[in-house]
Write a protein that holds these residues in place. Structure first.
Motif, PDB file in Angstrom:
ATOM      1  N   LEU A  44      99.421  69.682  24.632  1.00 14.18           N
ATOM      2  CA  LEU A  44      97.974  69.297  24.242  1.00 14.18           C
ATOM      3  C   LEU A  44      97.354  70.607  24.300  1.00 14.18           C
ATOM      4  N   ARG A  45      96.720  70.868  23.186  1.00 11.30           N
ATOM      5  CA  ARG A  45      95.911  72.148  23.231  1.00 11.30           C
ATOM      6  C   ARG A  45      94.842  72.075  22.057  1.00 11.30           C
ATOM      7  N   PRO A  46      93.830  72.864  22.330  1.00  8.40           N
ATOM      8  CA  PRO A  46      92.749  72.800  21.075  1.00  8.40           C
ATOM      9  C   PRO A  46      93.481  73.146  19.681  1.00  8.40           C
ATOM     10  N   GLY A  47      92.817  72.540  18.620  1.00  4.41           N
ATOM     11  CA  GLY A  47      93.150  72.904  17.259  1.00  4.41           C
ATOM     12  C   GLY A  47      92.858  74.314  17.115  1.00  4.41           C
ATOM     13  N   ALA A  48      93.466  75.080  16.141  1.00  3.27           N
ATOM     14  CA  ALA A  48      93.061  76.587  15.711  1.00  3.27           C
ATOM     15  C   ALA A  48      93.139  76.368  14.012  1.00  3.27           C
ATOM     16  N   PRO A  49      92.446  77.478  13.411  1.00  2.00           N
ATOM     17  CA  PRO A  49      92.703  77.433  11.983  1.00  2.00           C
ATOM     18  C   PRO A  49      93.939  77.587  11.535  1.00  2.00           C
ATOM     19  N   SER A  50      94.773  78.133  12.121  1.00  2.00           N
ATOM     20  CA  SER A  50      96.317  78.240  11.748  1.00  2.00           C
ATOM     21  C   SER A  50      97.083  76.938  11.704  1.00  2.00           C
ATOM     22  N   ASP A  51      96.363  75.831  12.343  1.00  3.15           N
ATOM     23  CA  ASP A  51      96.940  74.527  12.368  1.00  3.15           C
ATOM     24  C   ASP A  51      96.465  73.667  11.253  1.00  3.15           C
ATOM     25  N   VAL A  52      95.739  73.864  10.447  1.00  5.62           N
ATOM     26  CA  VAL A  52      95.065  73.177   9.379  1.00  5.62           C
ATOM     27  C   VAL A  52      96.090  72.616   8.395  1.00  5.62           C
ATOM     28  N   GLU A  53      96.824  73.318   8.054  1.00  5.36           N
ATOM     29  CA  GLU A  53      97.591  73.065   7.011  1.00  5.36           C
ATOM     30  C   GLU A  53      98.738  72.017   7.413  1.00  5.36           C
ATOM     31  N   GLN A  54      99.323  72.358   8.784  1.00  2.00           N
ATOM     32  CA  GLN A  54     100.145  71.665   9.370  1.00  2.00           C
ATOM     33  C   GLN A  54      99.632  70.111   9.526  1.00  2.00           C
ATOM     34  N   CYS A  55      98.361  69.886  10.189  1.00  2.00           N
ATOM     35  CA  CYS A  55      97.653  68.846  10.526  1.00  2.00           C
ATOM     36  C   CYS A  55      97.438  68.159   9.225  1.00  2.00           C
ATOM     37  N   VAL A  56      97.109  68.717   8.046  1.00  2.00           N
ATOM     38  CA  VAL A  56      96.650  67.950   6.804  1.00  2.00           C
ATOM     39  C   VAL A  56      98.080  67.335   6.360  1.00  2.00           C
ATOM     40  N   ALA A  57      99.306  68.278   6.323  1.00  2.46           N
ATOM     41  CA  ALA A  57     100.394  67.571   5.927  1.00  2.46           C
ATOM     42  C   ALA A  57     100.891  66.595   6.675  1.00  2.46           C
ATOM     43  N   LEU A  58     100.603  66.729   7.961  1.00  4.89           N
ATOM     44  CA  LEU A  58     101.047  65.578   8.987  1.00  4.89           C
ATOM     45  C   LEU A  58     100.413  64.129   8.452  1.00  4.89           C
ATOM     46  N   TRP A  59      98.885  64.469   8.425  1.00  3.30           N
ATOM     47  CA  TRP A  59      97.949  63.322   8.032  1.00  3.30           C
ATOM     48  C   TRP A  59      98.275  62.498   6.898  1.00  3.30           C
ATOM     49  N   VAL A  60      98.926  63.388   5.753  1.00  2.00           N
ATOM     50  CA  VAL A  60      99.354  62.826   4.628  1.00  2.00           C
ATOM     51  C   VAL A  60     100.545  61.954   4.801  1.00  2.00           C
ATOM     52  N   ASP A  61     101.525  62.636   5.385  1.00  2.00           N
ATOM     53  CA  ASP A  61     102.753  61.870   5.681  1.00  2.00           C
ATOM     54  C   ASP A  61     102.629  60.475   6.465  1.00  2.00           C
ATOM     55  N   ALA A  62     101.806  60.755   7.773  1.00  3.27           N
ATOM     56  CA  ALA A  62     101.421  59.258   8.486  1.00  3.27           C
ATOM     57  C   ALA A  62     100.619  58.439   7.572  1.00  3.27           C
ATOM     58  N   CYS A  63     100.007  58.576   6.713  1.00  9.32           N
ATOM     59  CA  CYS A  63      99.356  57.718   5.710  1.00  9.32           C
ATOM     60  C   CYS A  63     100.329  57.152   4.772  1.00  9.32           C
ATOM     61  N   ALA A  64     100.961  57.881   4.323  1.00  7.11           N
ATOM     62  CA  ALA A  64     102.157  57.539   3.352  1.00  7.11           C
ATOM     63  C   ALA A  64     102.870  56.571   3.940  1.00  7.11           C
ATOM     64  N   VAL A  65     103.363  56.668   5.335  1.00  8.17           N
ATOM     65  CA  VAL A  65     104.296  55.655   5.883  1.00  8.17           C
ATOM     66  C   VAL A  65     103.360  54.371   6.252  1.00  8.17           C
ATOM     67  N   ARG A  66     102.291  54.781   6.670  1.00  8.14           N
ATOM     68  CA  ARG A  66     101.233  53.459   6.754  1.00  8.14           C
ATOM     69  C   ARG A  66     101.121  52.614   5.548  1.00  8.14           C
ATOM     70  N   ASP A  67     100.956  53.279   4.404  1.00  6.20           N
ATOM     71  CA  ASP A  67     100.732  52.447   3.365  1.00  6.20           C
ATOM     72  C   ASP A  67     101.917  51.995   2.581  1.00  6.20           C
ATOM     73  N   GLY A  68     102.922  52.664   2.689  1.00  7.49           N
ATOM     74  CA  GLY A  68     104.106  52.427   2.077  1.00  7.49           C
ATOM     75  C   GLY A  68     104.159  53.185   0.814  1.00  7.49           C
ATOM     76  N   ARG A  69     103.236  54.111   0.444  1.00  4.73           N
ATOM     77  CA  ARG A  69     103.238  54.844  -0.615  1.00  4.73           C
ATOM     78  C   ARG A  69     102.372  56.175  -0.360  1.00  4.73           C
ATOM     79  N   SER A  70     102.416  57.171  -1.259  1.00  2.00           N
ATOM     80  CA  SER A  70     101.758  58.599  -1.295  1.00  2.00           C
ATOM     81  C   SER A  70     100.477  58.057  -2.266  1.00  2.00           C
ATOM     82  N   VAL A  71      99.205  58.558  -1.474  1.00  4.40           N
ATOM     83  CA  VAL A  71      97.824  58.172  -2.401  1.00  4.40           C
ATOM     84  C   VAL A  71      97.400  59.566  -2.494  1.00  4.40           C
ATOM     85  N   SER A  72      97.063  59.614  -3.927  1.00  3.97           N
ATOM     86  CA  SER A  72      96.347  61.210  -4.207  1.00  3.97           C
ATOM     87  C   SER A  72      94.907  61.047  -3.554  1.00  3.97           C
TER      88      SER A  72
END
Length: 208
Positions: A44-72
């Protein structure tokens, strides 16, 4: 004339749990042993600007699994929150982000949120690491960090059909408040959950 007896007060079904920072014996920057279910250790560590794109991509992937589909629009809604964060914790394995949690300032959620309550707006775990305790670790970590910063209360907003997440929140002391309302993008019912902070002797500046 005798007054009618008042009904006995009953505690809420999920009383506020004690805050752990972030889990017993674990603090930001230390390795979190994930037990025999994990392939590798997580830090565990504090987030940094260099982590933003990885975090956004992870959020999108996790939401797609939760929802059963990708949502624009999911990524576009999440990305601005990183610029407004008051707490951002990343769970990483080497250079790879395996999970993260992010909170924004009071008033950044919806109009019915309790005044002064910090908003836990994003919590995501790599779908391949879900159900191993990492989400709970992150949730406890952000609660502890917000408590140390002096916030007395936090809220989050959850889809009511996301039963695994609701079970986690309930077990960690988050209490449903207010009425259901519709998610503006997904058009599914949401509920606000709140919990008290500044427990277990944690002290801060007393915000909220």
């Amino acid at each position: 004339m005798d007054r009618p007896a008042l009904p006995r007060w009953k505690p809420p079904p999920y009383p506020a749990a004690r805050v752990h920072l972030p889990t017993p014996g674990i603090r930001i920057g230390e390795t979190v042993p994930m037990g025999h279910h994990a392939d590798r250790d997580i830090t565990l560590r504090p987030g940094a600007p260099s982590d933003v794109e990885q975090c956004v991509a992870l959020w999108v992937d996790a939401c797609a699994v939760r929802d059963g589909r990708s949502v624009s629009g999911v990524a576009d809604r999440a990305r601005p929150k990183f610029d407004r964060s008051i707490g951002w914790i990343v769970a990483s394995s080497g250079e790879k982000v395996e999970g993260f949690v992010l909170a924004t300032a009071p008033g950044s959620g919806i109009s019915t949120d309790p005044p002064g309550a910090a908003v836990v707006g994003l919590l995501a775990v790599n779908p391949h690491r879900q159900a191993r305790g990492l989400g709970r670790t992150l949730l406890r970590a952000i609660a502890g960090q917000l408590a140390e910063a002096g916030y007395r209360q936090a809220v989050l907003h959850a889809l009511i059909d996301n039963q695994p997440a609701l079970g986690l929140y309930h077990s960690e002391g988050w209490i449903a408040v207010g009425d259901e309302y519709e998610h503006s993008l997904l058009k599914r019912p949401l509920r606000t959950f709140s919990r008290a902070l500044l427990e277990d002797g944690l002290r801060g500046s007393g915000r909220g």
